[in-house]
Design a protein around this motif. Structure first.
Motif, PDB file in Angstrom:
ATOM      1  N   LEU A  68       0.883  -1.129  -0.033  1.00 44.48           N
ATOM      2  CA  LEU A  68      -0.101  -0.028   0.005  1.00 44.48           C
ATOM      3  C   LEU A  68       0.997   1.173  -0.026  1.00 44.48           C
ATOM      4  O   LEU A  68       1.944   1.278   0.719  1.00 44.48           O
ATOM      5  CB  LEU A  68      -1.019  -0.287   1.198  1.00 44.48           C
ATOM      6  CG  LEU A  68      -1.848   1.072   1.609  1.00 44.48           C
ATOM      7  CD1 LEU A  68      -2.920   1.179   0.346  1.00 44.48           C
ATOM      8  CD2 LEU A  68      -2.457   1.094   2.747  1.00 44.48           C
ATOM      9  N   VAL A  69       0.566   2.114  -0.795  1.00 44.91           N
ATOM     10  CA  VAL A  69       1.597   3.355  -1.129  1.00 44.91           C
ATOM     11  C   VAL A  69       0.526   4.460  -0.866  1.00 44.91           C
ATOM     12  O   VAL A  69      -0.586   4.501  -1.409  1.00 44.91           O
ATOM     13  CB  VAL A  69       2.159   3.224  -2.332  1.00 44.91           C
ATOM     14  CG1 VAL A  69       3.138   4.531  -2.477  1.00 44.91           C
ATOM     15  CG2 VAL A  69       2.853   2.115  -2.478  1.00 44.91           C
ATOM     16  N   SER A  86      -2.623   5.079 -12.570  1.00 42.76           N
ATOM     17  CA  SER A  86      -3.393   4.056 -13.000  1.00 42.76           C
ATOM     18  C   SER A  86      -2.738   3.121 -14.163  1.00 42.76           C
ATOM     19  O   SER A  86      -3.392   1.919 -14.373  1.00 42.76           O
ATOM     20  CB  SER A  86      -4.814   4.530 -13.180  1.00 42.76           C
ATOM     21  OG  SER A  86      -5.358   4.832 -11.788  1.00 42.76           O
ATOM     22  N   ALA A  87      -2.005   3.816 -14.863  1.00 45.46           N
ATOM     23  CA  ALA A  87      -1.287   3.365 -16.168  1.00 45.46           C
ATOM     24  C   ALA A  87      -0.596   2.341 -15.978  1.00 45.46           C
ATOM     25  O   ALA A  87      -0.274   1.345 -16.908  1.00 45.46           O
ATOM     26  CB  ALA A  87      -0.836   4.381 -17.032  1.00 45.46           C
ATOM     27  N   TYR A  88      -0.172   2.212 -14.929  1.00 50.78           N
ATOM     28  CA  TYR A  88       0.981   0.936 -14.230  1.00 50.78           C
ATOM     29  C   TYR A  88       0.260  -0.220 -14.262  1.00 50.78           C
ATOM     30  O   TYR A  88      -0.919  -0.603 -13.436  1.00 50.78           O
ATOM     31  CB  TYR A  88       1.786   1.293 -13.192  1.00 50.78           C
ATOM     32  CG  TYR A  88       2.743   2.457 -13.532  1.00 50.78           C
ATOM     33  CD1 TYR A  88       4.143   1.901 -13.454  1.00 50.78           C
ATOM     34  CD2 TYR A  88       2.480   3.673 -13.602  1.00 50.78           C
ATOM     35  CE1 TYR A  88       5.198   2.756 -13.565  1.00 50.78           C
ATOM     36  CE2 TYR A  88       3.703   4.479 -13.679  1.00 50.78           C
ATOM     37  CZ  TYR A  88       5.047   4.074 -13.835  1.00 50.78           C
ATOM     38  OH  TYR A  88       5.892   4.914 -13.910  1.00 50.78           O
ATOM     39  N   PRO A  89       0.236  -1.312 -15.005  1.00 50.79           N
ATOM     40  CA  PRO A  89      -0.233  -2.466 -14.800  1.00 50.79           C
ATOM     41  C   PRO A  89      -0.033  -3.128 -13.451  1.00 50.79           C
ATOM     42  O   PRO A  89      -0.920  -3.918 -12.987  1.00 50.79           O
ATOM     43  CB  PRO A  89       0.287  -3.479 -15.896  1.00 50.79           C
ATOM     44  CG  PRO A  89       1.633  -2.908 -16.386  1.00 50.79           C
ATOM     45  CD  PRO A  89       1.711  -1.428 -16.026  1.00 50.79           C
ATOM     46  N   ASN A  92      -2.810  -2.107  -8.580  1.00 51.36           N
ATOM     47  CA  ASN A  92      -4.364  -2.817  -8.577  1.00 51.36           C
ATOM     48  C   ASN A  92      -5.589  -1.481  -8.582  1.00 51.36           C
ATOM     49  O   ASN A  92      -6.439  -1.926  -9.353  1.00 51.36           O
ATOM     50  CB  ASN A  92      -4.360  -3.505  -7.259  1.00 51.36           C
ATOM     51  CG  ASN A  92      -5.620  -4.466  -6.988  1.00 51.36           C
ATOM     52  OD1 ASN A  92      -6.583  -3.707  -6.841  1.00 51.36           O
ATOM     53  ND2 ASN A  92      -5.609  -5.706  -6.902  1.00 51.36           N
ATOM     54  N   HIS A  93      -5.368  -0.829  -7.984  1.00 49.59           N
ATOM     55  CA  HIS A  93      -6.279   0.539  -7.760  1.00 49.59           C
ATOM     56  C   HIS A  93      -5.877   1.431  -6.953  1.00 49.59           C
ATOM     57  O   HIS A  93      -4.778   1.443  -6.445  1.00 49.59           O
ATOM     58  CB  HIS A  93      -7.632  -0.122  -7.024  1.00 49.59           C
ATOM     59  CG  HIS A  93      -7.221  -0.455  -5.609  1.00 49.59           C
ATOM     60  ND1 HIS A  93      -6.810  -1.590  -5.400  1.00 49.59           N
ATOM     61  CD2 HIS A  93      -7.638   0.128  -4.259  1.00 49.59           C
ATOM     62  CE1 HIS A  93      -6.816  -1.704  -4.077  1.00 49.59           C
ATOM     63  NE2 HIS A  93      -7.261  -0.536  -3.329  1.00 49.59           N
ATOM     64  N   VAL A 107       0.198  -1.720  -5.143  1.00 50.40           N
ATOM     65  CA  VAL A 107       1.234  -2.000  -6.127  1.00 50.40           C
ATOM     66  C   VAL A 107       1.409  -3.757  -6.083  1.00 50.40           C
ATOM     67  O   VAL A 107       1.724  -3.959  -4.786  1.00 50.40           O
ATOM     68  CB  VAL A 107       2.516  -1.362  -6.177  1.00 50.40           C
ATOM     69  CG1 VAL A 107       3.486  -1.854  -7.194  1.00 50.40           C
ATOM     70  CG2 VAL A 107       2.324   0.111  -6.378  1.00 50.40           C
ATOM     71  N   ILE A 108       1.255  -4.187  -7.062  1.00 48.85           N
ATOM     72  CA  ILE A 108       1.761  -5.627  -6.857  1.00 48.85           C
ATOM     73  C   ILE A 108       2.710  -6.026  -7.920  1.00 48.85           C
ATOM     74  O   ILE A 108       2.677  -5.735  -9.110  1.00 48.85           O
ATOM     75  CB  ILE A 108       0.418  -6.615  -7.251  1.00 48.85           C
ATOM     76  CG1 ILE A 108      -0.756  -6.297  -6.350  1.00 48.85           C
ATOM     77  CG2 ILE A 108       0.695  -8.111  -7.078  1.00 48.85           C
ATOM     78  CD1 ILE A 108      -2.238  -6.887  -6.596  1.00 48.85           C
ATOM     79  N   ALA A 109       3.610  -6.914  -7.533  1.00 45.61           N
ATOM     80  CA  ALA A 109       4.735  -7.169  -8.301  1.00 45.61           C
ATOM     81  C   ALA A 109       5.388  -8.532  -7.969  1.00 45.61           C
ATOM     82  O   ALA A 109       4.976  -9.099  -6.956  1.00 45.61           O
ATOM     83  CB  ALA A 109       5.924  -6.132  -8.120  1.00 45.61           C
ATOM     84  N   SER A 110       6.225  -9.160  -8.953  1.00 51.03           N
ATOM     85  CA  SER A 110       6.430 -10.539  -8.971  1.00 51.03           C
ATOM     86  C   SER A 110       7.555 -10.725  -7.646  1.00 51.03           C
ATOM     87  O   SER A 110       7.557 -11.775  -7.157  1.00 51.03           O
ATOM     88  CB  SER A 110       7.278 -10.851 -10.229  1.00 51.03           C
ATOM     89  OG  SER A 110       8.353  -9.896 -10.245  1.00 51.03           O
TER      90      SER A 110
END
Length: 152
Positions: A68-69, A86-89, A92-93, A107-110
């Motif tokens: 969470l940011v 929002s343009a960043y894949p 999430n929202h 933000v969700i990342a590998s």
């Protein structure tokens, strides 16, 4: 107006959506209709904003990492910055809050390295610093709801 099949789809498949090569056929078989009818009904629900997506809800940090940011953005730049984020894949929202830190996003990342690269990129592109808020406790809110199938 919601039809019986719309209500059945909304009510019966908020949880336990079939995990198979042909989930819509599985649903059709359970409901006694055709796969085409199921797909058409889901399309109608989407087109009428009853649903926005069909997909899993994965608890935070079970696949990859998330954060969470929060950012403090002047009101006159808020929409522009929100659109960039929002343009960043990986985002999430995002949403506005009534606080000095008025723009929040997930933000969700590998992995952690990728997560920080995305946040660094967002900071560079928006020119605003981001504050990472680590998850201390995991809370899950089940947003499912039961429809009254008899009330037309």
């Amino acid at each position: 107006m919601l039809t019986t099949i719309h209500k059945q789809l909304l009510n019966n498949y908020q949880h336990d959506f079939p995990l198979s090569a042909r989930p819509y056929q599985d649903i059709a078989d359970e409901l006694g209709v055709t796969e085409a009818e199921v797909l058409s009904a889901f399309t109608e629900l989407n087109d009428n904003n009853f649903i926005s997506r069909i997909g899993p809800v994965i608890p935070p940090n079970h696949i990859g990492v998330s954060a969470l940011v929060a950012m403090s953005v002047p009101e006159q730049h808020l929409q522009t910055v929100a659109d960039i984020i929002s343009a960043y894949p990986e985002v999430n929202h995002n949403y506005e809050r009534e606080h000095r830190f008025n723009l929040w996003f997930v933000v969700i990342a590998s992995d952690t390295e990728h997560l920080h690269a995305v946040i660094d990129s967002i900071e560079r592109e928006t020119s605003y610093p981001a504050m990472l808020l680590p998850m201390l406790d995991d809370f899950f809110i089940d947003l499912g709801f039961k429809l009254d199938l008899n009330n037309d």
